[in-house]
Structure formats: C-alpha cells, structure tokens
Design a protein around this motif. Structure first.
Motif, mmCIF file in Angstrom:
data_model
loop_
_atom_site.group_PDB
_atom_site.id
_atom_site.type_symbol
_atom_site.label_atom_id
_atom_site.label_comp_id
_atom_site.label_asym_id
_atom_site.label_seq_id
_atom_site.Cartn_x
_atom_site.Cartn_y
_atom_site.Cartn_z
ATOM 1 N N ARG A 28 54.840 42.512 29.982
ATOM 2 C CA ARG A 28 54.829 41.061 29.784
ATOM 3 C C ARG A 28 54.320 40.283 30.988
ATOM 4 N NH1 ARG A 28 60.649 39.741 28.215
ATOM 5 N NH2 ARG A 28 59.871 37.688 28.738
ATOM 6 N N PHE A 29 54.594 40.779 32.188
ATOM 7 C CA PHE A 29 54.239 40.003 33.370
ATOM 8 C C PHE A 29 53.043 40.592 34.115
ATOM 9 C CE2 PHE A 29 58.809 39.408 32.634
ATOM 10 C CZ PHE A 29 58.784 38.051 32.359
ATOM 11 N N ARG A 30 52.427 41.605 33.570
ATOM 12 C CA ARG A 30 51.336 42.291 34.256
ATOM 13 C C ARG A 30 50.170 41.350 34.536
ATOM 14 N NH1 ARG A 30 47.410 46.510 31.549
ATOM 15 N NH2 ARG A 30 45.978 46.742 33.269
ATOM 16 N N ARG A 31 49.723 40.640 33.517
ATOM 17 C CA ARG A 31 48.573 39.745 33.719
ATOM 18 C C ARG A 31 48.877 38.678 34.763
ATOM 19 N NH1 ARG A 31 47.018 39.083 27.509
ATOM 20 N NH2 ARG A 31 45.958 41.055 27.252
ATOM 21 N N ARG A 32 50.098 38.121 34.685
ATOM 22 C CA ARG A 32 50.458 37.088 35.654
ATOM 23 C C ARG A 32 50.494 37.669 37.073
ATOM 24 N NH1 ARG A 32 56.298 35.156 35.590
ATOM 25 N NH2 ARG A 32 56.400 36.859 37.042
ATOM 26 N N ASP A 33 51.076 38.877 37.227
ATOM 27 C CA ASP A 33 51.129 39.517 38.546
ATOM 28 C C ASP A 33 49.722 39.775 39.082
ATOM 29 O OD1 ASP A 33 53.854 39.520 38.522
ATOM 30 O OD2 ASP A 33 54.066 41.658 38.036
ATOM 31 N N VAL A 56 48.129 38.093 42.500
ATOM 32 C CA VAL A 56 47.630 38.903 43.615
ATOM 33 C C VAL A 56 46.166 38.597 43.868
ATOM 34 C CG1 VAL A 56 47.136 41.260 44.356
ATOM 35 C CG2 VAL A 56 49.337 40.719 43.348
ATOM 36 N N LEU A 57 45.382 38.448 42.799
ATOM 37 C CA LEU A 57 43.975 38.116 42.959
ATOM 38 C C LEU A 57 43.817 36.748 43.611
ATOM 39 C CD1 LEU A 57 41.009 38.770 42.484
ATOM 40 C CD2 LEU A 57 41.213 37.745 40.219
ATOM 41 N N ALA A 58 44.595 35.773 43.162
ATOM 42 C CA ALA A 58 44.512 34.434 43.750
ATOM 43 C C ALA A 58 44.888 34.463 45.228
ATOM 44 C CB ALA A 58 45.430 33.470 42.991
ATOM 45 N N ALA A 63 42.319 33.466 48.125
ATOM 46 C CA ALA A 63 42.645 32.248 48.854
ATOM 47 C C ALA A 63 42.899 32.513 50.331
ATOM 48 C CB ALA A 63 43.875 31.580 48.236
ATOM 49 N N ALA A 64 43.000 33.769 50.709
ATOM 50 C CA ALA A 64 43.312 34.076 52.100
ATOM 51 C C ALA A 64 42.162 33.651 53.004
ATOM 52 C CB ALA A 64 43.570 35.569 52.248
ATOM 53 N N ASP A 65 42.457 32.798 53.956
ATOM 54 C CA ASP A 65 41.472 32.317 54.919
ATOM 55 C C ASP A 65 41.820 32.907 56.276
ATOM 56 O OD1 ASP A 65 39.734 30.983 56.542
ATOM 57 O OD2 ASP A 65 40.581 28.988 56.192
ATOM 58 N N PRO A 66 41.001 33.826 56.790
ATOM 59 C CA PRO A 66 41.332 34.463 58.055
ATOM 60 C C PRO A 66 41.468 33.481 59.218
ATOM 61 C CG PRO A 66 39.450 35.551 57.030
ATOM 62 C CD PRO A 66 39.777 34.354 56.209
ATOM 63 N N LEU A 70 54.959 37.697 52.596
ATOM 64 C CA LEU A 70 53.575 37.786 53.027
ATOM 65 C C LEU A 70 52.874 38.840 52.185
ATOM 66 C CD1 LEU A 70 54.077 37.817 56.901
ATOM 67 C CD2 LEU A 70 53.626 35.858 55.442
ATOM 68 N N GLY A 71 51.607 38.630 51.916
ATOM 69 C CA GLY A 71 50.857 39.617 51.160
ATOM 70 C C GLY A 71 49.376 39.337 51.191
ATOM 71 N N PHE A 72 48.592 40.406 51.259
ATOM 72 C CA PHE A 72 47.131 40.304 51.287
ATOM 73 C C PHE A 72 46.568 41.670 50.933
ATOM 74 C CE2 PHE A 72 43.329 41.297 53.798
ATOM 75 C CZ PHE A 72 42.452 40.335 53.335
#
Length: 173
Positions: free
Chosen positions: A38-43, A47-49, A53-56, A66-68
């Motif tokens: 049920r939550f796979r697509r949202r997860d 994670v993709l977003a 969105a990560a700006d070094p 934290l996650g990247f």
C-alpha cells in the motif's frame, strides 16, 4: 436468578417439536485478496524527491531523519541500508568536535574506509542537545559534507539501536 422447575418444563414443552434444518451448510469463505504494498509508491516517490531535491551546496537538512541516495543506488539497496541490514564495518564518533575538526576527521575516516574497501560505516554526529539555541551544528552539516564526496553513494539515519537520529549509516562505493 435461575429459572424454576416450572419454567424449565414449560420451555421444554414449547420447543419439543423443533428439529434442526437439514442440509444447511456454512456459506463458502470469501477468498482473501492478494496482498498489496500500500505504501510502496509513496515511499519510492518520497525517496526520489529527497534525492532530487538534495542540494550539495545547501546548509543541510534540519529535520530529525537524514537520508540521501545517488541515482545509481537502487531503492531495494537503500531500504536495506535504512533497515540496518548492511554490515557496518567501522564507525567514527564526532561528539565534542568543532565543525572544522569534525569535517577533517570525517573525511580522513571515509578515506581510510575506502582504502580498506569497507562498504558501510556508521558516523555518530549526535543530536545537538548541548548545542544551545542554535541547534545541532554537526548534524546540520553532515549531509552536505557526505553529499560532496563522490565515494558516498547513500546515507540515512541509523536504527534506534545504532544511534537513531544521532547517527547515520553511510554506503560507500
């Protein structure tokens, strides 16, 4: 209060001709629906977003977790990292260091881990509880420092038993 003997006799006379209905079977059980993630697509979208969105060059994340991950790190591998399923080969504790000292120690530690071909290490940065009103100094910067290094493929906050939001697992390539 229990029924009297007269009440019992009256009840028996009232139901003496009653017989069970013959041939009545239980209705067939409904088949259970197949399991759905049920939550796979949202997860996956989250994670993709996060990775896009990560700006070094940004100051760093200020949230609890934290996650990247770099695009070449698949979601299944990143999930294993988040669950602590990749063996941590070494760790460094940056508590009590200034930001400059912490960055130098971190980069030296990661270089050594790379030379030893370690796949996963843990970096303990702390939660900044003694940092005053400015908040966690090293925790805010750790994500940016890790993203600037090409040998860092992914990182995420550790499981509670390994330091929780005061530490990160780092996947090296």
């Amino acid at each position: 209060m229990s029924p009297s003997d007269d009440d019992r006799e009256l009840f028996r006379k009232a139901v003496e001709d009653v017989r069970p209905i013959a041939g009545r079977e239980e209705p067939p059980a409904r088949p259970t629906p197949p399991p759905r993630a049920r939550f796979r697509r949202r997860d996956e979208a989250e994670v993709l977003a996060e990775s896009l969105a990560a700006d070094p060059e940004a100051e760093g994340e200020t949230g609890e977790h934290l996650g990247f991950r770099r695009p070449q790190v698949g979601l299944p591998l990143f999930r294993k990292l988040r669950r602590g399923e990749i063996s941590v080969r070494d760790e460094i504790d940056l508590h009590g260091l200034t930001a400059a000292e912490a960055r130098a120690a971190l980069y030296e530690f990661l270089a050594e881990a790379g030379r030893l071909n370690f796949r996963c290490v843990r970096v303990i940065h702390g939660k900044g509880k003694r940092s005053g009103h400015g908040g966690p100094v090293i925790k805010r910067k750790i994500g940016r420092w890790l993203q600037l290094r090409e040998d860092v493929l992914a990182y995420c906050s550790a499981r509670p038993v390994d330091g929780g939001t005061g530490a990160v697992y780092v996947l090296l390539g």
